[in-house]
Design a protein around this motif. Structure first.
Motif, short mmCIF file in Angstrom:
data_model
loop_
_atom_site.label_atom_id
_atom_site.label_comp_id
_atom_site.label_asym_id
_atom_site.label_seq_id
_atom_site.Cartn_x
_atom_site.Cartn_y
_atom_site.Cartn_z
N THR A 202 0.85 -1.11 0.02
CA THR A 202 0.10 -0.02 0.12
C THR A 202 0.81 1.18 -0.02
OG1 THR A 202 -0.03 0.07 2.31
CG2 THR A 202 -2.06 -1.19 1.05
N PRO A 203 0.63 2.17 -0.94
CA PRO A 203 1.54 3.49 -1.01
C PRO A 203 1.74 3.96 0.29
CG PRO A 203 -0.12 3.56 -2.70
CD PRO A 203 -0.54 2.34 -1.79
N GLU A 204 0.66 4.14 1.32
CA GLU A 204 0.79 5.06 2.54
C GLU A 204 2.10 4.17 3.05
OE1 GLU A 204 -1.90 3.99 1.26
OE2 GLU A 204 -2.96 5.82 0.96
N ASP A 206 4.10 1.86 2.49
CA ASP A 206 5.44 1.86 1.70
C ASP A 206 6.19 3.24 1.97
OD1 ASP A 206 5.06 -0.76 1.05
OD2 ASP A 206 4.39 -0.26 -0.83
N ASP A 207 5.37 4.30 1.96
CA ASP A 207 6.29 5.63 2.21
C ASP A 207 6.58 5.62 3.39
OD1 ASP A 207 5.63 6.13 -0.47
OD2 ASP A 207 4.01 7.43 -0.18
N PHE A 208 5.82 5.09 4.47
CA PHE A 208 6.18 5.22 5.95
C PHE A 208 7.23 4.47 6.31
CE2 PHE A 208 5.36 3.54 10.24
CZ PHE A 208 5.59 4.76 10.90
N ALA A 210 9.64 3.71 4.13
CA ALA A 210 10.93 4.36 3.43
C ALA A 210 11.45 5.34 4.28
CB ALA A 210 10.60 4.64 2.06
N MET A 211 10.36 6.18 5.16
CA MET A 211 10.90 7.32 6.01
C MET A 211 11.67 6.57 7.14
SD MET A 211 9.86 8.53 8.97
CE MET A 211 8.12 8.34 9.35
N ASN A 213 13.29 3.48 7.42
CA ASN A 213 14.52 3.31 6.93
C ASN A 213 15.44 4.22 6.74
OD1 ASN A 213 13.31 0.61 6.93
ND2 ASN A 213 13.05 0.59 4.62
N SER A 214 15.12 5.50 6.33
CA SER A 214 15.94 6.58 5.91
C SER A 214 16.38 7.23 7.45
CB SER A 214 15.20 7.83 5.26
OG SER A 214 15.99 8.68 5.16
#
Length: 476
Positions: A202-204, A206-208, A210-211, A213-214
């Motif tokens: 889910t895009p939300e 996956d973006d979370f 990724a944040m 991980n960063s």
């Protein structure tokens, strides 16, 4: 010389308790003709070395191998079994197989000594000497849901070295479902979402991720713990676990313990996937992402055989390789970051500590009896699928099914529907599920000392009395 050999280790302070001293005394005892004493001294040397270090010396291991030879030559079967368990981690596959065969020989010789015939021994050997526990070990079969099911079911999944087909199980398709397909698990689903299960893609989310991980400087999420689904209602935990398999959408290997007609526990293994391509990835274990499912782990255990029974050594020798294969598969799955390990049980405390340790790190997902809101969802789902039940008040059903597991609610509803259906066949007309009928079925599942049972009993009697009054009016 013999006088020195028999000196108690506790009576000397010149290193008598060291592995080296035990080894030298073991050699001396064997040269002096006391093989039994030498055997115990070799064992003492290894035990002392193992206590001093996690990696015993080569001399200590060689001494343990010598103890094995002495135990076999003197027909000390029980000691040979114990030595093999201690020695196994230091043996090659060929050496392990040779030791297993030697244990079988010792066991058969013992059985011959108590009067079993050669034919009896041959039957037991054929039944128990399979490479992968043909009688008491895992059985692998392919079970696929989809358009290619018939073709896939015709081919048994290639299991490790000689696994037997699973008979009728191989011809049964697997019902793959997800959280959207089950009702009454709102709290459990929320718990799984908090662990990130079923959100990948889910895009939300996956973006979370990724944040995170960063910010944390990681390439990916940490490895998911093994998940243990616990519930006082075993069926509720198992159904939610299988829904989790469908939610993850990965090929799965399922393991469960059953009993043969003789009462011998048998570990059964099957595979499930949505298509043949994913199923093929399980052909030699987990070649990629997947799921290992351990059903009713609190019921797992070895065959219950009296340690003093002469059959014990024979069974354990025949089972050892298959048992190791199963444990190794679980251990590899736990250590593989691409594999989810899911297990179900009545509680964590009910699981043998060996399995709990094997699955570590472990996260428990508790599934209690459904709340009022969850019961409302269950009765709504039942009413959607079975129109004949809609005439009964849902509010009453929610209240009177309190303290019941989800499985019992579904069973009570099914029994009431089937009774109404059969009555309709007899009378050749449609008969909906009556309030009295459904309440009677619910009462059968409620504890006799519960307030719900008392109310259900009162309502059933009241409805029955009212029906008798209607009958009197018609007769009059």
């Amino acid at each position: 010389m013999l006088e020195n050999i028999n000196t108690s280790p506790n009576s000397r302070d010149d290193g008598a308790g060291t592995p080296e001293n035990y080894l030298s005394r073991a050699v001396a005892a064997c040269e002096a003709g006391d093989a039994r004493l030498g055997l115990h001294l070799y064992l003492a040397a290894f035990e002392q070395a193992a206590e001093q270090s996690d990696a015993p010396s080569e001399d200590a291991i060689m001494g343990l191998k010598q103890a094995w030879r002495v135990a076999c030559s003197t027909k000390e079967r029980a000691l040979a079994e114990y030595i093999f368990e201690r020695l196994e981690p230091y043996l090659s596959d060929d050496e392990v197989q040779a030791c297993v065969e030697q244990l079988q020989v010792l066991a058969m010789e013992r059985l011959e000594g108590i009067g079993l015939s050669g034919d009896d021994l041959m039957e037991m050997t054929e039944a128990l000497s399979g490479d992968f526990m043909e009688m008491v070990g895992p059985m692998m079969a392919a079970a696929v849901h989809g358009e290619d099911a018939a073709m896939a079911q015709a081919e048994a999944l290639a299991a490790p070295s000689g696994a037997a087909p699973a008979g009728e199980e191989a011809s049964q398709p697997v019902d793959i479902f997800s959280y959207d397909s089950i009702s009454g698990y709102g709290a459990a689903v929320a718990r799984m979402r908090s662990l990130g299960v079923g959100l990948a893609g889910t895009p939300e989310f996956d973006d979370f991720v990724a944040m995170l991980n960063s910010r944390h400087g990681l390439d990916a999420m940490p490895v998911v713990d093994s998940l243990l689904f616990c519930s006082p209602a075993r069926e509720d935990a198992s159904r939610f676990m299988l829904a989790t398999v469908g939610e993850l959408g990965l090929p799965a290997i399922r393991m469960r313990m059953e009993e043969t007609f003789q009462g011998v526990p048998m570990l059964c293994v099957s595979a499930q996937a949505t298509d043949a391509e994913k199923l093929a990835s399980l052909r030699h274990g987990f070649a990629g992402p997947g799921i290992l499912v351990l059903e009713d782990l609190d019921l797992w255990g070895a065959p219950v055989i009296d340690a003093a029974d002469d059959m014990a050594g024979f069974f354990m020798a025949a089972m050892s390789r298959g048992a190791r294969e199963a444990v190794n598969l679980i251990r590899q799955a736990v250590e593989n970051p691409d594999v989810y390990v899911l297990a179900s049980a009545s509680s964590l405390e009910a699981i043998d500590p060996f399995f709990a340790e094997l699955l570590f790190p472990l996260t428990c997902v508790d599934i209690d009896y459904p709340t009022a809101e969850e019961r409302a969802d269950i009765w709504m789902a039942i009413a959607r699928d079975h129109p004949s039940i809609r005439s009964v008040s849902r509010d009453e059903l929610v209240r009177l099914s309190a303290n019941l597991p989800r499985y019992d609610i579904y069973m009570a509803a099914r029994e009431a529907i089937e009774e109404a259906y059969k009555q309709g066949l007899v009378e050749r007309r449609y008969i909906p599920v009556s309030r009295e009928n459904l309440f009677d079925k619910l009462a059968a599942y409620q504890p006799l000392d519960s307030a719900e049972y008392a109310e259900l009993e009162r309502l059933v009697v009241s409805d029955f009395s009212a029906s008798l009054g209607d009958l009197n009016d018609l007769v009059g």
